[in-house]
Write an enzyme that holds these catalytic residues in place. Structure first.
Site, PDB file in Angstrom:
ATOM      1  N   ARG A  74      -3.364  -8.561 -20.873  1.00 46.35           N
ATOM      2  CA  ARG A  74      -4.130  -8.067 -21.867  1.00 46.35           C
ATOM      3  C   ARG A  74      -3.570  -7.127 -22.711  1.00 46.35           C
ATOM      4  NH1 ARG A  74      -7.136  -3.538 -21.218  1.00 46.35           N
ATOM      5  NH2 ARG A  74      -9.327  -4.518 -22.309  1.00 46.35           N
ATOM      6  N   ASP A 114      -9.452   2.134 -24.588  1.00 51.47           N
ATOM      7  CA  ASP A 114      -9.715   1.983 -23.052  1.00 51.47           C
ATOM      8  C   ASP A 114      -9.747   3.233 -22.335  1.00 51.47           C
ATOM      9  OD1 ASP A 114     -10.365  -0.717 -23.299  1.00 51.47           O
ATOM     10  OD2 ASP A 114      -8.226  -1.458 -22.818  1.00 51.47           O
ATOM     11  N   PRO A 129       0.843  -1.120  -0.010  1.00 55.75           N
ATOM     12  CA  PRO A 129       0.073   0.100  -0.028  1.00 55.75           C
ATOM     13  C   PRO A 129       0.746   1.427   0.072  1.00 55.75           C
ATOM     14  CG  PRO A 129      -0.388  -1.299   2.159  1.00 55.75           C
ATOM     15  CD  PRO A 129       0.535  -2.168   1.070  1.00 55.75           C
ATOM     16  N   GLU A 161       2.681  -7.638   8.443  1.00 50.23           N
ATOM     17  CA  GLU A 161       2.914  -6.176   8.227  1.00 50.23           C
ATOM     18  C   GLU A 161       3.955  -5.887   6.988  1.00 50.23           C
ATOM     19  OE1 GLU A 161       1.377  -4.029   9.518  1.00 50.23           O
ATOM     20  OE2 GLU A 161       0.311  -5.523  10.702  1.00 50.23           O
TER      21      GLU A 161
HETATM   22  N1  SAM Z   1       1.566  -2.449   7.414  1.00 44.65           N
HETATM   23  C1  SAM Z   1       1.405  -2.282   6.012  1.00 44.65           C
HETATM   24  C2  SAM Z   1       1.174  -0.932   5.457  1.00 44.65           C
HETATM   25  O1  SAM Z   1       0.299  -0.226   6.281  1.00 44.65           O
HETATM   26  O2  SAM Z   1       1.818  -0.358   4.527  1.00 44.65           O
HETATM   27  C3  SAM Z   1       0.075  -3.190   5.533  1.00 44.65           C
HETATM   28  C4  SAM Z   1       0.585  -4.378   5.250  1.00 44.65           C
HETATM   29  S1  SAM Z   1      -0.823  -5.544   4.547  1.00 44.65           S
HETATM   30  C5  SAM Z   1      -1.590  -6.047   6.005  1.00 44.65           C
HETATM   31  C6  SAM Z   1      -0.074  -6.926   3.957  1.00 44.65           C
HETATM   32  C7  SAM Z   1       0.544  -7.185   2.336  1.00 44.65           C
HETATM   33  O3  SAM Z   1      -0.572  -7.023   1.739  1.00 44.65           O
HETATM   34  C8  SAM Z   1       1.338  -5.859   1.892  1.00 44.65           C
HETATM   35  O4  SAM Z   1       2.676  -6.175   2.400  1.00 44.65           O
HETATM   36  C9  SAM Z   1       1.166  -6.070   0.640  1.00 44.65           C
HETATM   37  O5  SAM Z   1       1.845  -7.113   0.152  1.00 44.65           O
HETATM   38  C10 SAM Z   1      -0.385  -6.160   0.393  1.00 44.65           C
HETATM   39  N2  SAM Z   1      -1.108  -5.085   0.355  1.00 44.65           N
HETATM   40  C11 SAM Z   1      -2.127  -4.773   1.259  1.00 44.65           C
HETATM   41  N3  SAM Z   1      -2.657  -3.650   0.553  1.00 44.65           N
HETATM   42  C12 SAM Z   1      -2.273  -3.448  -0.737  1.00 44.65           C
HETATM   43  C13 SAM Z   1      -2.515  -2.402  -1.729  1.00 44.65           C
HETATM   44  N4  SAM Z   1      -3.268  -1.479  -1.460  1.00 44.65           N
HETATM   45  N5  SAM Z   1      -1.723  -2.590  -3.017  1.00 44.65           N
HETATM   46  C14 SAM Z   1      -0.853  -3.799  -3.083  1.00 44.65           C
HETATM   47  N6  SAM Z   1      -0.420  -4.634  -2.178  1.00 44.65           N
HETATM   48  C15 SAM Z   1      -1.191  -4.572  -0.891  1.00 44.65           C
END
Ligand code: SAM
Length: 248
Positions: free
Chosen positions: A159, A174, A90, A117
């Protein structure tokens, strides 16, 4: 294109066997290899996480299994070739159609979807010294793991690969497509029957006049984008619109 995915939930990637991506794999246009991270652990419990340094809630993914996994994947490829690493997080750069286009030109992607995490930071830092690394977010929300992000990114990229869509022109207009539509949202689309529940289709679509239809589509795209995504209008390149208008 080759895609490797390292995950503690290989079964989560099963959808990569169906629909467009599944067909691209069956046709040999896409070589997808899903790996269980736990095969690179060496303790009885196949541990992949540990408590965070500095304290705090949650667990962090240990660097050692990831390092072994990524080294093994690199060694399985052509000698001297490094994959492009895509790290779903994220806190990454927002995933956009432009990034999908950029990634679709790479011959080899390795995805590292995390859980808990996230992964010990040293893993990304170490591989960024040798490989091209993209930390990518699929939106401003937090998922439990990165596997859903891998499905999203893989489908958007696949795609765009030559020959994957039946009609090579299909993605040209698109939403967000750089070029003709200048990154606007796509307008409404219609099919038969011509009347459904007393609703007609816009007359211009029956006119057979390609120029008028193209202009109508552009106007609709502009209208929809203004209403729903004014930020895209602000960023839109007027030169691209002019070019499109001159072609009508
Ligand atoms: N503590 C982290 C933070 O707040 O940035 C969040 C960890 S999340 C619970 C676990 C994993 O889910 C991340 O390391 C990532 O691989 C994935 N993930 C969660 N949200 C995501 C998003 N919006 N985009 C891409 N990957 C995501």
């Amino acid at each position: 294109m080759r895609i490797d995915v390292v995950t503690i939930f290989p079964e989560y990637l099963e959808p990569l066997n169906v629909s467009l991506v599944g067909k691209a794999r069956a046709r040999g246009q896409l070589d997808v290899r899903v790996h269980d991270l736990r095969q690179w652990t060496h303790d009885r419990h196949h541990t992949v996480d540990d408590t965070p340094y500095g304290g705090g809630p949650g667990m962090v993914m240990k660097p050692e299994p990831w390092g072994e996994a990524l080294d093994a994947i690199e060694a399985s490829g052509p000698q001297g070739t490094a994959p492009v690493m895509v790290v779903p997080t994220p806190s990454g750069r927002p995933f956009t159609q432009r990034l999908a286009v950029e990634l679709s030109a790479k011959p080899w992607l390795v995805f590292t979807p995390a859980r808990y995490e996230g992964i010990d930071r040293r893993v990304v830092d170490a591989y960024a010294e040798r490989w091209e690394v993209h930390e990518v977010s699929i939106g401003d929300y937090v998922l439990a793991g990165g596997e859903a992000a891998v499905l999203v990114i893989t489908e958007a990229v696949a795609r765009l690969l030559p020959g994957v869509l039946g009609n090579a022109e299909s993605h040209r207009d698109d939403s967000f497509a750089p070029g003709a539509m200048a990154d606007l949202l796509e307008g409404p689309v219609y099919t038969k029957p011509p009347v459904w529940r007393d609703r007609d289709i816009p007359e211009v679509l029956l006119s057979g006049h390609h120029g008028k239809i193209a202009r109508w589509r552009r106007d609709q795209a502009f209208r929809r984008t203004s209403a729903l995504r004014p930020d895209l209008i602000e960023r839109c390149d007027p030169a691209a619109l002019d070019k499109h208008d001159r072609a009508l």
